[in-house]
Write a protein that holds these residues in place. Sequence first.
Motif, PDB file in Angstrom:
ATOM      1  N   THR A 188      79.120 -35.016 -47.268  1.00 40.32           N
ATOM      2  CA  THR A 188      79.020 -36.717 -47.502  1.00 40.32           C
ATOM      3  C   THR A 188      79.664 -37.347 -48.141  1.00 40.32           C
ATOM      4  O   THR A 188      80.942 -36.980 -48.615  1.00 40.32           O
ATOM      5  N   ARG A 189      79.497 -38.333 -48.634  1.00 41.53           N
ATOM      6  CA  ARG A 189      80.333 -39.534 -49.616  1.00 41.53           C
ATOM      7  C   ARG A 189      80.775 -37.995 -50.813  1.00 41.53           C
ATOM      8  O   ARG A 189      81.807 -38.360 -52.193  1.00 41.53           O
TER       9      ARG A 189
ATOM     10  N   GLY B  58      80.528 -38.533 -43.146  1.00 38.64           N
ATOM     11  CA  GLY B  58      79.273 -37.395 -42.822  1.00 38.64           C
ATOM     12  C   GLY B  58      79.091 -38.630 -40.894  1.00 38.64           C
ATOM     13  O   GLY B  58      77.423 -38.910 -40.644  1.00 38.64           O
TER      14      GLY B  58
ATOM     15  N   GLN C 221      75.149 -35.818 -37.816  1.00 40.71           N
ATOM     16  CA  GLN C 221      74.517 -35.328 -38.719  1.00 40.71           C
ATOM     17  C   GLN C 221      73.433 -34.360 -38.237  1.00 40.71           C
ATOM     18  O   GLN C 221      72.925 -35.047 -36.830  1.00 40.71           O
TER      19      GLN C 221
ATOM     20  N   TYR D  50      70.075 -31.714 -52.805  1.00 46.93           N
ATOM     21  CA  TYR D  50      70.057 -32.814 -51.710  1.00 46.93           C
ATOM     22  C   TYR D  50      68.484 -33.293 -51.787  1.00 46.93           C
ATOM     23  O   TYR D  50      67.753 -32.374 -52.094  1.00 46.93           O
TER      24      TYR D  50
ATOM     25  N   ALA E 267      74.115 -38.707 -49.663  1.00 43.00           N
ATOM     26  CA  ALA E 267      74.382 -38.394 -48.140  1.00 43.00           C
ATOM     27  C   ALA E 267      73.897 -40.052 -47.440  1.00 43.00           C
ATOM     28  O   ALA E 267      73.023 -39.497 -47.201  1.00 43.00           O
TER      29      ALA E 267
ATOM     30  N   ASP F  43      72.899 -39.715 -43.486  1.00 42.70           N
ATOM     31  CA  ASP F  43      71.771 -38.374 -43.622  1.00 42.70           C
ATOM     32  C   ASP F  43      71.066 -39.972 -43.073  1.00 42.70           C
ATOM     33  O   ASP F  43      70.153 -40.479 -42.624  1.00 42.70           O
TER      34      ASP F  43
ATOM     35  N   ILE G  19      71.206 -32.180 -43.556  1.00 44.65           N
ATOM     36  CA  ILE G  19      72.539 -32.877 -43.823  1.00 44.65           C
ATOM     37  C   ILE G  19      73.642 -31.588 -43.975  1.00 44.65           C
ATOM     38  O   ILE G  19      72.625 -29.847 -43.318  1.00 44.65           O
TER      39      ILE G  19
END
Length: 637
Positions: free
Chosen positions: A355-356, A363, A366, A443, A464, A467, A472
């Motif tokens: 993720t970031r 990402g 997914q 998350y 995320a 997503d 994730i």
Amino acid sequence: MYRMKNIYIFNKGFIVAIAGMILVSSCHDDLLTQLSTTELASDLFWKTEDDATYALNGAYAETRGLFDRDYMFDGLGEYIRWRSSAADNQSTVPRAYAYKSGTYSNPSSTTGSTYGNYFTYSYAGINRANYVIQNVEKMIENATSETTRKSLEAIVGEARMMRGMIYFRLITMWGDVPYFDKIITSNDEVQSLPRTAIAEIKDKILEDFTYAYEHCTDKPVALGRFTKWGALAFRGKLKLYWACWNRTNWPWGKTVAPNGGWPELETFTANQSESDQYYKDAAADLRTVVEQSGLKLYMNGEPGEWGNLGECETLPNYYHLFTPKANSDGELMVVFNHGGTGTSQGEELMRDWGTRATEGSQGWGQPRFGIADRYQSTVTGDFVEPLIRLNPSTDNDAYTREHSALNPQSYLDRDYRMKATLLWEGETMATMLSLSFDRYRRYRYKTLTGTVSDYPAPNDAINADADAEGFIMRKFVRNYAGQGRSDGDYSYPVMRLADVYLLYAEAANEAYGPTGDGGLAVELVDKVRRRGNLPPLKQEKYADKQTFFYAIEQERIIELFAEGHRFWDLRRWRSIERAWVEPQTSGGVRLYDSWGALKNTYFNNTSFLSYQRIYIFQIPNGERNRNPNLTQNKPWL
């Protein structure tokens, strides 16, 4: 390097490698105008074992880009969403050059010209392998000692295994393809090559794998080098695929054309008796690997510790199998290694799956919502109640209702591989910034910044932003600092021992029935389940061939998730319609996220022709324009 009518062929004096098996792949520019180095290769090179090893390293470098992002193919299955052709975002070779321009979403629209690069670059790898084989064979003729001869034969074995792996992939994608087993040095040699029948190529590949099995070493000479057991495993796998392609009697037979396993390939005729024999032959090879290689599953197949709900400091052993700490483990039977930070040879696993919040990763891939329901109960060993999709904006109990996808309690007592693979609502992970540890973050679907309330610290949100369905990835995403998103040093596996166990179980089941091999097939499936802390299969799960097949398929889905196997499994089992929906079925397949929102609709009244095209790739038109002898696969005419 020669660029030959789009098929890239390398000049036989062009060898690139550096020490320690961290290999450099050459760039694909047209070098026909460059000065020839043939004289150097013939007069000064190919004198010592070091010369042969140096050339082999270059072949590994060329081949790595054909296999080390195989996980991208899972975007053509039903459990991974690949939101973009991530390889297109790489501006430098060698990262994913073979996958470049591929699109990874709906299979019915992605097996055409987008994979032309894979076809093209495969032949660069083949010619590099031929380059090693042909020259080292000359050295063997002049070997001055038995030790030297055996060492050189092992090098030839590795190169032949490499060539066999590439041709195996080529026939799996395209069926009949051009075949050559010598060094190509001019455009004239390739511009008129016809396609060779798949049956003939299959025999050539088996010869390569057999030579490698007979001459390679038991253990890798260095990290990333091939072994005899990897060669035998691939030989067994090819035999299993050939058995599948020759079947005429799949139990879900209404999706199988009358001539069996590959009706889209006009030159192929299925043969059930040949299929029956190849199942037996595949089982024999794979059983030999299991019983004689001495290899064991990572951490002896023990599940390890699950940790606590919402925590990530302790993770099951399966998670660590996909981090560099497992690089030298015997379960990773055939790998392509990477150099890590500062080598320009890192892998892209974090960038593609993270993720970031993990070094600004993107990402690209997914997990889809449906994979969560495939993880079974550690108590019963069977499936649990399907997760319920609830929208917290309208359902006040969305985070607390029993079996809600948003309720963390819904994920307790599940296969340990779930904790090691996915993050669901409320789970945490270590995040990194500028090669340093950032913090532990939590998350929550659609919460990208700020805090995740109603949880104790840590409650900083995971960004995320890619997503799409409510989960994730944890698998492949490093939980320690020090490496950038494109600078990992994991040795990516293209053959794992767990895969061998499941391939054997499948072959033995078809050849002898669930327990006709003395019970080894069931035992090996149970060993794979053990790493998820699942109980052994109940006898009802292997009561007959079809029932046991589904149990094996279940383990392949979970154990090999996001490793690039699912799409090939569906194709060889003639099961794309079974996994998705029958052709021309109104409404198609609708996929929803954890809030119940419609995300994608696939195969909506999709034609029979589109399904045919999923089962066989299009011969690149660019290659056909340059070579009139390259015929096209029937569904693409």
